[in-house]
Design an enzyme around this catalytic site. Structure first.
Site, short mmCIF file in Angstrom:
data_model
loop_
_atom_site.label_atom_id
_atom_site.label_comp_id
_atom_site.label_asym_id
_atom_site.label_seq_id
_atom_site.Cartn_x
_atom_site.Cartn_y
_atom_site.Cartn_z
N HIS A 228 -11.43 58.14 69.39
CA HIS A 228 -10.96 56.86 68.83
C HIS A 228 -9.46 56.79 69.04
O HIS A 228 -8.79 57.83 69.11
CB HIS A 228 -11.30 56.89 67.33
CG HIS A 228 -11.02 55.64 66.56
ND1 HIS A 228 -9.76 55.33 66.09
CD2 HIS A 228 -11.84 54.65 66.13
CE1 HIS A 228 -9.83 54.20 65.41
NE2 HIS A 228 -11.07 53.76 65.43
N ASP B 227 -11.46 64.96 64.03
CA ASP B 227 -11.58 63.61 63.47
C ASP B 227 -13.00 63.48 62.91
O ASP B 227 -13.95 63.28 63.66
CB ASP B 227 -11.30 62.59 64.57
CG ASP B 227 -11.57 61.16 64.11
OD1 ASP B 227 -12.07 60.97 62.99
OD2 ASP B 227 -11.29 60.24 64.91
N1 PMP Z 1 -11.71 57.90 64.01
C1 PMP Z 1 -12.92 57.37 64.17
C2 PMP Z 1 -13.95 58.12 64.98
C3 PMP Z 1 -13.23 56.16 63.57
O1 PMP Z 1 -14.45 55.63 63.72
C4 PMP Z 1 -12.26 55.49 62.78
C5 PMP Z 1 -12.55 54.18 62.10
N2 PMP Z 1 -13.08 53.19 62.92
C6 PMP Z 1 -11.00 56.09 62.66
C7 PMP Z 1 -10.77 57.29 63.28
C8 PMP Z 1 -9.90 55.44 61.88
O2 PMP Z 1 -10.20 55.43 60.52
P1 PMP Z 1 -9.24 54.61 59.53
O3 PMP Z 1 -9.10 53.24 60.14
O4 PMP Z 1 -10.00 54.58 58.25
O5 PMP Z 1 -7.96 55.33 59.44
#
Ligand code: PMP
Length: 412
Positions: A129, A206
């Site tokens: 991500h 993550d």
């Molecule tokens: N990593 C992954 C794999 C995610 O799916 C997400 C949320 N879509 C995030 C990080 C980011 O999370 P947040 O927006 O809650 O910080």
């Protein structure tokens, strides 16, 4: 029909009834919420815990000697304890923060920035991500380190041979998703961290998409850092955790400065608080963490193993139904896969599909899912993503498929 496929003794219809929003209608149709990978829905007990905090206990934490201040502090620290038990770690190794994005940036700026230098390598995977890519790009620019990427196999699983080959002596850090938010792939984190540790590579996991779907025992994974987001595990938005080994937290400088994170401030020098408070500057999202504490109590009462089994059952049903739709391709077919299904239908745009599905009451996400490098490698501009949670049911999957066939027909 719901309940016929489940092999646990849990009454899933009753569980579903805990989520008031699921009774909603959208565009005159019953809501079918298939966007839990984006954010999860909240049960009554979480909503009630936040409401009760503001009605009866609201005060700032740690600063007040009065009764409400003590109650708020006890509730906030109580939530830290609950989260520590949920993830099987020590409470003083758990930093409460706004989410995975904040957590990874904390590691990037406090751990990596002072340590990395030209010649060092940061290893990432194609399925990360943006939250586990962009902070490392910023750190690479600042330190002169380089980024190397591990590619995927055609089924969307990580190419482990390539990963281990790329773990050369210049690699200082590995950033790795526990579960892909696009493909659903579950990575063998414990085995990977073992190999990384042998080579002295620091591991940043993550866990944003793992924590909602399966039991996560951070202690058993053998990683150095683990980040997770509260709003994907039935908690309020703006909550999350970073777990780090005690020795890392002790050695890392603070990320943000301000109140709460200090013991003593003088103009000729400041003494920082101990971890984890050293990393929690300013007033935290107290009510949010009270809600998140209630959320992990709720999930634990159902049992994360039961939740995982339930979601696998729903995933198998949805995957089977989707395989019967002409021209539909699913991205991500790894054997170990969480209940996240990205798909595209030949000749249609995912935004058109998602927009028309919404008119049928079905909420799916369309786009690049904050994973541009992955989407670039899939050879499609965008996908639709249906992500399932334990509070979905088989009838909703049927409704989704009926709606998908209808909108496919309209677009075709
Ligand atoms: N990593 C992954 C794999 C995610 O799916 C997400 C949320 N879509 C995030 C990080 C980011 O999370 P947040 O927006 O809650 O910080």
């Amino acid at each position: 029909m719901d309940g016929t496929r489940s092999d646990t003794a849990i009454d899933w219809a009753r569980v579903r009834a805990d989520f008031p929003i699921l009774d909603r209608q959208v565009h005159g149709k019953p809501l079918v919420y298939l966007d839990s990978a984006n954010t999860g829905q909240k049960p009554d007990c979480v909503i009630a815990a936040v409401d009760d905090f503001y009605r009866r206990h609201n005060a700032n934490v740690s600063r007040a000697v009065h009764a409400l201040g003590s109650e708020a502090t006890a509730a906030y620290e109580g939530a830290r304890g609950k989260l520590a038990r949920f993830f099987n770690v020590a409470a003083d190794e758990l930093v409460l923060c706004s989410g995975t994005t904040f957590a990874i940036n904390l590691v990037a700026y406090s751990w990596a920035l002072p340590r990395l230098q030209p010649g060092d390598t940061i290893l990432l995977t194609r399925m990360e991500h943006h939250a586990n890519i962009v902070p490392w790009q910023l750190i690479a620019q600042r330190t002169g380190a380089t980024i190397r990427v591990v590619e995927l196999l055609p089924d969307g699983s990580l190419d482990l041979d390539a990963l281990f080959t790329l773990m050369t002596p210049e690699v200082r850090l590995l950033g790795l998703a526990h579960v892909s938010n696009v493909l659903g792939t579950v990575n063998p984190v414990a085995a990977i961290c073992k190999e990384a540790a042998k080579r002295g590579i620091t591991t940043v996991i993550d866990g944003s998409q793992a924590a909602p779907h399966m039991p996560v025992d951070i202690a058993a994974l053998g990683c150095d850092f683990y980040a997770a987001t509260g709003h994907k595990i039935s908690g309020p938005t703006g909550t999350g955790v970073l777990w780090a080994r005690r020795e890392h937290l002790a050695a890392m400088p603070p990320f943000l400065g301000g109140g709460e994170m200090i013991k003593e401030v003088r103009f000729d020098g400041t003494v920082f608080n101990d971890a984890p408070h050293k990393f929690e500057a300013g007033t935290p999202n107290i009510a949010g963490f009270v809600g998140l504490g209630a959320a992990v109590d709720y999930l634990s009462a159902i049992g994360m193993a039961n939740i995982a089994a339930r979601e696998q059952d729903l995933l198998a049903h949805a995957t089977e139904e989707l395989s019967n739709i002409d021209g539909l391709r699913v991205f991500g077919t790894a054997p170990d896969k969480a209940a996240v299904i990205s798909f595209a239908i030949d000749g249609t745009h995912s935004h058109d599909l998602a927009t028309l599905l919404d008119l049928e009451g079905v909420a799916v996400r369309s786009g690049q899912h904050c994973a541009h490098p992955l989407l670039q490698s899939l050879g499609v501009g965008t996908t639709c993503r249906a992500s399932l949670a334990f509070y979905n049911n088989h009838a909703e999957i049927e409704a989704f498929i009926v709606a998908l066939r209808k909108v496919h027909g309209l677009l075709g």
